[in-house]
Design a protein around this motif. Structure first.
Motif, PDB file in Angstrom:
ATOM      1  N   LEU A 178       0.827  -1.200   0.000  1.00 58.04           N
ATOM      2  CA  LEU A 178       0.000   0.000   0.000  1.00 58.04           C
ATOM      3  C   LEU A 178       0.867   1.259   0.000  1.00 58.04           C
ATOM      4  N   PRO A 179       1.017   1.922  -1.150  1.00 58.39           N
ATOM      5  CA  PRO A 179       1.738   3.191  -1.186  1.00 58.39           C
ATOM      6  C   PRO A 179       1.055   4.228  -0.290  1.00 58.39           C
ATOM      7  N   GLN A 180       1.834   5.090   0.298  1.00 62.53           N
ATOM      8  CA  GLN A 180       1.290   6.066   1.241  1.00 62.53           C
ATOM      9  C   GLN A 180       0.285   7.013   0.591  1.00 62.53           C
ATOM     10  N   ASN A 208       6.766  -0.507  10.122  1.00 59.09           N
ATOM     11  CA  ASN A 208       8.017  -0.271   9.415  1.00 59.09           C
ATOM     12  C   ASN A 208       7.655   0.152   7.997  1.00 59.09           C
ATOM     13  N   LEU A 209       8.175   1.291   7.561  1.00 59.86           N
ATOM     14  CA  LEU A 209       7.815   1.851   6.260  1.00 59.86           C
ATOM     15  C   LEU A 209       8.910   1.601   5.239  1.00 59.86           C
ATOM     16  N   SER A 210       8.514   1.218   4.034  1.00 55.53           N
ATOM     17  CA  SER A 210       9.438   1.108   2.903  1.00 55.53           C
ATOM     18  C   SER A 210       8.676   1.499   1.654  1.00 55.53           C
ATOM     19  N   TYR A 211       9.369   1.575   0.535  1.00 54.78           N
ATOM     20  CA  TYR A 211       8.741   2.069  -0.700  1.00 54.78           C
ATOM     21  C   TYR A 211       7.582   1.167  -1.125  1.00 54.78           C
ATOM     22  N   GLY A 212       6.364   1.733  -1.170  1.00 64.69           N
ATOM     23  CA  GLY A 212       5.181   1.009  -1.627  1.00 64.69           C
ATOM     24  C   GLY A 212       4.684  -0.054  -0.679  1.00 64.69           C
ATOM     25  N   GLU A 213       5.272  -0.097   0.550  1.00 66.85           N
ATOM     26  CA  GLU A 213       4.935  -1.157   1.493  1.00 66.85           C
ATOM     27  C   GLU A 213       4.845  -0.613   2.907  1.00 66.85           C
ATOM     28  N   ILE A 214       3.932  -1.192   3.676  1.00 70.79           N
ATOM     29  CA  ILE A 214       3.842  -0.897   5.102  1.00 70.79           C
ATOM     30  C   ILE A 214       3.840  -2.230   5.833  1.00 70.79           C
ATOM     31  N   GLU A 215       4.799  -2.406   6.731  1.00 72.18           N
ATOM     32  CA  GLU A 215       4.879  -3.644   7.514  1.00 72.18           C
ATOM     33  C   GLU A 215       4.343  -3.391   8.914  1.00 72.18           C
ATOM     34  N   VAL A 216       3.394  -4.222   9.336  1.00 74.76           N
ATOM     35  CA  VAL A 216       2.833  -4.119  10.685  1.00 74.76           C
ATOM     36  C   VAL A 216       3.716  -4.935  11.621  1.00 74.76           C
ATOM     37  N   LEU A 217       4.378  -4.244  12.566  1.00 71.09           N
ATOM     38  CA  LEU A 217       5.278  -4.912  13.501  1.00 71.09           C
ATOM     39  C   LEU A 217       4.557  -5.360  14.775  1.00 71.09           C
TER      40      LEU A 217
END
Length: 228
Positions: A178-180, A208-217
């Motif tokens: 999911l892009p921001q 944790n945020l990265s390009y085009g991705e959101i990781e739920v920690l």
């Protein structure tokens, strides 16, 4: 993959999994697999009804663009979700535009064949109504949040819904494709505001945020943040 392999993917969703076996068989018997290239339009606002769809791979972007070019993004439909049922009930034109996101694979149940099936088995209408009522319930919740909840809680709640498959799947996901900017469009927030909220959640060890991705920690902390 053959239709029975796709069936296993669809069974991971509550709606299809709880259908009578005969209705599952009937839907698959009249369905066709359709593939979309990145950005390919499935239908546009005002198009005539064309049936019911399920996302098997990839995603479908549902939204609209006004005359000034401003976009409203209603949702990003991912596997194993179904969509398109409103036009089945009222026979009216499509309410929004739908485009493939990345390479996408859909299951398409054509309108005419589905109406014929429902004519023969009118008790099946209830199952389609349950599909629509679940989405209507989510829409009411979103409208309430738009009026009452602060932006950080709205962002956290939408991420929680996506991670938990909008209540349609058993298991939650850690990685959200999911892009921001798409998240911002879904919530009618500016990209700057959304980015700031996401960074705060990252600083708290929730994301944790990265390009085009959101990781739920930390799903539980995200749940708390969604309460406002």
């Amino acid at each position: 993959m053959d239709m029975q392999a796709w069936r296993q993917r669809l069974l991971s969703g509550h709606w299809f999994n709880h259908l009578p076996a005969l209705l599952q068989d009937s839907l698959l018997a009249i369905a066709k697999v359709r593939r979309l290239s990145p950005g390919q339009r499935l239908f546009r606002r005002g198009d005539p009804p064309c049936g019911l769809y399920a996302v098997l791979e990839g995603a479908v972007r549902i939204g609209a663009v006004n005359e000034q070019g401003k976009e409203a993004l209603l949702s990003l439909v991912e596997p194993p979700h179904w969509f398109g049922e409103i036009c089945l009930f009222d026979g009216q034109p499509r309410t929004h535009d739908a485009f493939g996101v990345g390479l996408s694979v859909l299951l398409h149940v054509p309108q005419a064949a589905l109406l014929e099936l429902l004519e023969e088995h009118p008790h099946y209408w209830r199952h389609l109504a349950l599909l629509m009522s679940h989405k209507l319930r989510l829409t009411f919740i979103s409208l309430e949040q738009l009026s009452l909840m602060p932006a950080p809680a709205r962002v956290a709640h939408r991420l929680l819904l996506i991670a938990e498959g909008y209540g349609e799947t058993e298991h939650s996901r850690r990685i959200l494709q999911l892009p921001q900017e798409q998240l911002a469009l879904m919530l009618s927030l500016s990209r700057q505001t959304t980015n700031q909220i996401l960074k705060e959640l990252q600083n708290k060890g929730i994301l944790n945020l990265s390009y085009g991705e959101i990781e739920v920690l930390d799903l539980e902390k995200l749940r708390v943040a969604a309460q406002g």
